[in-house]
Structures are given as C-alpha cells and as structure tokens.
Design a protein around this motif. Structure first.
Motif: not given
Length: 657
Positions: A451-453, A458-459, A472-473, A603-608
C-alpha cells in the motif's frame, strides 16, 4: 475540293474565249484539246480523293472523348487543395442519396489507349461510383461516424492488410472498408479469392483504381490515389486510414496518401513490418479511438538520483530496446542531480535517442537533459516543484507524460500497451459518452506490492489477480499521467506552496502536515494523492500477469528519494524480472486482449478498501470540504464557488485574518 476543281475549269474557258482563232488550225488538233483537259481533271480529282481518304483514316484515336456533363480531373490540378462538395443528404430520411459528383464511369475500351505506351490523360474512376453509392447506410455523410478505411496499392500489402480488416470487422465496432488503388490489374473478386476472403469477412470493398491503371505514368497513379481519397472522404468520411508502410508498399502510394490524408484531416495509421502480430490490438479499437492515433503525444520523464548510475543506465537500455512502432518516439527528459557520477556521464555521451532501430524516429533529437544547479539535499517542496515543472502539456487533451522511476525496467511492448489503453480509455466512443477521461488520473504499468503507506502488502481484489483494477492511489514507479490531470496537479502544488507561505509563523495544520504516502516514494506523490481524493480520481492498474510483462522494479537498485535520503527504508519491494521477449501485447493480456470497461473492474479507495462509484463520490465530497476548512476562509461559499475548476480555485479560499 469540288470548288477547287471547278475553279480551274472556269479559268481555262475564260482564257480560250479571249484568244483569236487561228485560221490554219486543223480540226483534228482542235478536237484533241478538250480530251486532254478532261483526263487532267480526272487525274487531279483522283489524287485529291486519295488524300482525303488517307487523312480521314489516319485521324488520332488515342485521345478519349471528353464527357462534359461531369467534371474530369486533370493531372496538373492539385487534389490536396480542398474543394467544397455539394450538400450531403440526410441519411435519416431513408431516401437514397444522389449520385456522387465523381468523374463519369465509362467502360474501358481496350483499343483506346496504346498497350505499351505511358498514359497520362485525365483521371477517371470507372468503378468507384457504384461502391460509394452503396455505403450511404454507414452514415458517411457525417464527419463523425464508424467508418475505418484500409487502403493498398501493392498486392503484397493488400495480403497483409486484408486479414486485419476482416478481424476488425468481426469485432463489430466499426464499418470497415478496403480500397484497392494504384496500377494493379487484378479483379477484386480474384483478390478476395487468392487471400482466402470469403463471405464471413464483413469488409466493404472499393475499386479506386483509375482508368488505364496498368499503362499510367507513376505521377498519374500518385495523383489518382490522392484524388480517390478525396472522393472517398467526401462520401465516407473515414475516421482513420490504415496502410502498410513497409517496403512492400509502393512509394508513390505512400506519397500520395500522406499528402491527401493531411490535407483532408484524416488520421493516417502507418503499419510497420510484422504489424499483423505486433499491432493486432489495433483491430480492437473503435473509429473514435483510431481518429486520435496521430494526434496524441507521449513524453517520458525520469528523475535521476545522485550516485545511482546503475539503475538509470539499466532503464535507458530497456527504453532503447523497446518497440515504438505504434507511433512517434516519445520525447525523453532526464532530470539530473547536481552531482552526476562518472559512469552516467560517460554513458550519456554515446546514448542515442530516438533509438537507432526506430523506423519512425519523428525528430532527430528527442532528448532533453536538465542538470540541477543548487547543491545539497532538496526539500520536499523543492523536489516536488522541480519535478512537476519538468513537463507541461502543449494540448492537455492530447499530450500525456510517462513518469518512470530509475529503478524500473520496461518491456519491449510497454509503449504498445500505453497507446492501446490511452486510445481506448480516453478517446473511444464509450469513454466520451461515459466521461471516463474525467476520472482517469493515470495508467500504471506497475502493480505495487504494498500500500502507499508501506504498512502492509497489497492484495488484488480478484482471486487470481489477472483482472485490471481501479485504485484511488497513484503510482510513481511507472505511470502515464494524462495532460489534463497534470495541469490540475501543477495548479494544486502551486496553490499549496502559496498557502504554506502565508502561515510560516504557525505550524501547518495536521491536514497538511500528516503524510499518508511512505517516504519510499517521492514527495510529489503526496500531492497526487490529495488531488485524487479531492476529485474522486483513480489510476488504472493492470492485472498481476500483465504487469509482470510490462515493467519490473528492481529492489536491488533501490535508492530513497533525495528529499528523504536517510529517512526512508533502504529496501523497496519489487516485482520479478521481466519475462523473455517474444510475446506480443495481446498474448500478455488476459482473455483475447480486449480492454474491460471501467464498470467491469473492481474499484478501491486510496487505502485499498473496495468501494463503488457512489461511495467514491461521497468520500471525495467529504475530503474536499475538509480541505476547504483546513485552508480556511471557505465557511460561507455560494454554490458557484463549489464548481470544480482545473485551477483549483474551488479548493482554496482567502483566509480570514
């Protein structure tokens, strides 16, 4: 002739009447004179008759009869100059349109042109009228339609193009046409037969060859090609013309078609060698996508790091080995640090861009090197500004930039994937109708493993990871940012820096101070995430298998961004090595290589977290409100103040003092 004959007789009579008679003349002598004169007159008449007969029977027969009911094109006129055609009929009425204003179709007489002479007379298209009359149901009278034209003069080129045309017709996205031009004398039915084209191939054929094609001068053939495309454009309006640009095609054909396509404003797609395999994905695009083929441009932007020559050289070598036959070679900009190591300096001395093997280098010099002046480590703001200033789209709708990390290596067909995806998701009929371009921030080549952080792996939401997804990331390893979103990112960073300068005496609000993006990534990615969250944008990511065939990120070559040097983790997760070259783009994509629509992807939000469009819009609205409150001065806004603007004015307000 008769008057000449009789005028001699009168002259003889008048002369005799005025002469006095000779008294001693004998009758026999006098009677012999009329007989001699009669024989002389008969001899003259016979000679004149022979001359008239020879003149009539030797009149020239190789000049065609001019039919002045319709205009006839003369080779000396210039077909590239636009002419105003007559008004096209409205196809919605169901009535058959009037006969196209083409030169008259007249039967070719074998004995009207010398068999071995070079013919350079007026250009007439005996067969084109009937085929253009038959396509009025394809909406050819409209400048925007579903018509796509394949064209060839060489029979070898025709053999390469016909299977592609049939495959495109089978996709049922376009009305596909094929025009045979030039000087060949093969019958269209024979052309279909020798290439195995049966009734299952839903291609509309046009014989656009001029009369006396086999005997025509090369210049006449060139002009006939330009003139044929002119007529075809008037009554078909093809959104794109696809031709074989390899050595198999006739030079005069390419010269003529390029000139007229440019004059008519038609997208010209020139296929290189082995296009039937390398560019098979072209058959899956609709006419709207293909119309943007030679309009879009892609730049490449690389931000090199100090003492990291190995990774940069690795990347540049992979770029040099890539296949750019899908269009013009991109312009390449390399941002160099203040201290450039010796290995990088020596490599750049001999680095050639565009690559020497490129068949269409576009311009002889497409490389820009930018060498930083300030010494010392850059701050976050300085690094973000310097990087985002490195590119500006000349046309936000059609100019895009590929951002590449020095740790990345690209595959041979990465450029094909980018152009295929960009044409489909930004310019197709579905994209225009459903507003896909308004949501798409970027197209990634890479599928990150964390993930971005950086907190967890990430799966992919799909079980096997084969399907592409919308997240979104944003991504900084290898991603194509659209020109429109780059303009917005530029405006956001500019206003963010201006805002921060207004509150230098107080600590930044937590909204700005907190970092959601790991320091493994460059600082500008934090701004890209803010833009995505405030606007509800997403990045298109390929499936796992497709990503492995497009790019690899080398963990062993990883170096932290200069602004975070010493703070970020030393090692960054990376993907496996690229597979061996040899696979085509369609072979590396799931299924038959077709691209999914956005509503078919997870579709995923920025946090997955998985979401849907409605929830994404709600989250974007809430974030934008929080953004305005954090900036300050946005408590009392009129509805017009909340209208989304590319300048970001709707997010930044005047602060209350």
């Amino acid at each position: 002739m008769g008057m000449m004959f009789f005028s001699h007789e009168e002259l003889g009579k008048k002369d005799d009447d005025h002469k006095p008679a000779k008294p001693h003349a004998r009758w026999s002598a006098a009677t012999g004179t009329p007989k001699n004169r009669m024989l002389k007159r008969l001899a003259i008449a016979f000679a004149l008759g022979v001359l008239v007969y020879l003149f009539i029977n030797n009149l020239p027969t190789d000049v065609p009869v001019r039919d002045r009911r319709r205009p006839v094109y003369h080779p000396e006129s210039d077909p590239s100059k636009p002419r105003a055609p007559g008004p096209m009929p409205k196809l919605s009425t169901g009535r058959k349109p009037p006969t196209p204003n083409l030169p008259p179709a007249r039967p070719v007489q074998p004995d009207t042109a010398p068999l071995h002479a070079v013919y350079n007379g007026p250009i007439v298209f005996p067969e084109l009228r009937s085929s253009l009359q038959a396509i009025y149901g394809t909406d050819g009278g409209s400048p925007v339609n579903k018509n796509v034209l394949y064209a060839a003069a060489s029979l070898k080129s025709a053999a390469l193009l016909l299977p592609m045309a049939c495959q495109m017709a089978q996709e049922l996205r376009n009305y596909v046409h094929f025009a045979l031009v030039g000087g060949s004398d093969i019958d269209l039915q024979e052309l279909r037969a020798v290439n195995g084209i049966d009734r299952s191939c839903q291609v509309i054929f046009h014989d656009a060859r001029p009369d006396f094609a086999g005997n025509s001068a090369t210049e006449r053939l060139r002009q006939s090609i330009a003139r044929a495309l002119y007529h075809i454009n008037v009554y078909m309006h093809p959104q794109a013309v696809i031709v074989d640009a390899s050595d198999l095609e006739e030079d005069y054909f390419l010269v003529g078609i390029r000139k007229q396509a440019a004059a008519s404003g038609i997208s010209l797609i020139e296929l290189p060698e082995q296009a039937h395999s390398k560019l098979a994905w072209v058959t899956k695009l609709d006419s709207s996508s293909l119309a943007a083929w030679d309009i879009i441009t892609i730049d490449i932007l690389i931000n090199a790091q100090p003492a990291a020559s190995g990774s940069l050289i690795h990347l540049l070598k992979s770029l040099s080995a890539a296949d750019f036959s899908a269009g013009l070679v991109p312009h390449l900009t390399i941002e160099l640090p203040h201290d450039v190591d010796h290995a990088t300096t020596e490599f750049l001395k001999t680095f050639q861009w565009p690559p020497a093997h490129s068949s269409r280098p576009s311009y002889p010099r497409q490389l820009t090197l930018r060498h930083r002046i300030p010494q010392g480590r850059l701050t976050e703001e300085e690094s973000s500004v310097r990087f985002i200033e490195s590119f500006w789209p000349s046309s936000p709708k059609y100019s895009h930039v590929l951002v590449l990390s020095p740790q990345a290596d690209v595959s041979s067909h990465f450029f094909h994937y980018l152009k295929y995806s960009a044409l489909h998701y930004l310019y197709s009929k579905a994209a225009i109708t459903q507003g896909w371009d308004s949501r798409l921030l970027s197209i990634s080549l890479d599928l990150p493993s964390t993930h971005l952080d950086g907190s967890k792996p990430f799966r992919s939401p799909s079980g096997d990871g084969a399907a592409p997804l919308l997240w979104q990331a944003p991504n900084s390893n290898a991603a194509l940012f659209t020109g429109q979103k780059w303009v917005e990112l530029h405006a956001l960073v500019s206003r963010m820096l201006e805002f921060q300068r207004t509150i230098t005496r107080a600590p930044l609000p937590p909204f700005f101070a907190d970092k959601l993006v790991s320091k493994r990534y460059p600082s500008w990615l934090e701004h890209a995430l803010k833009l995505s969250r405030a606007r509800g944008y997403w990045t298109l990511y390929p499936g796992e298998a497709a990503a492995r065939g497009l790019v690899t990120v080398h963990s062993e070559l990883y170096r932290a961004p200069e602004e975070y040097e010493g703070e970020a983790a030393r090692e960054m997760p990376g993907s496996a090595e690229l597979p061996a070259s040899g696979r085509t783009l369609l072979e590396s994509l799931p299924g038959d290589g077709g691209l999914l629509s956005f509503d078919e992807m997870p579709l995923l939000l920025w946090d997955g977290r998985a979401t849907d469009l409605s929830n994404l819009d709600g989250a974007a609205a809430a974030y934008a409100d929080e953004f305005r409150r954090a900036v300050g001065g946005c408590q009392a806004l009129a509805p017009e103040d909340l209208v989304v603007k590319a300048s970001m004015e709707d997010l930044f307000c005047v602060r209350d003092e």
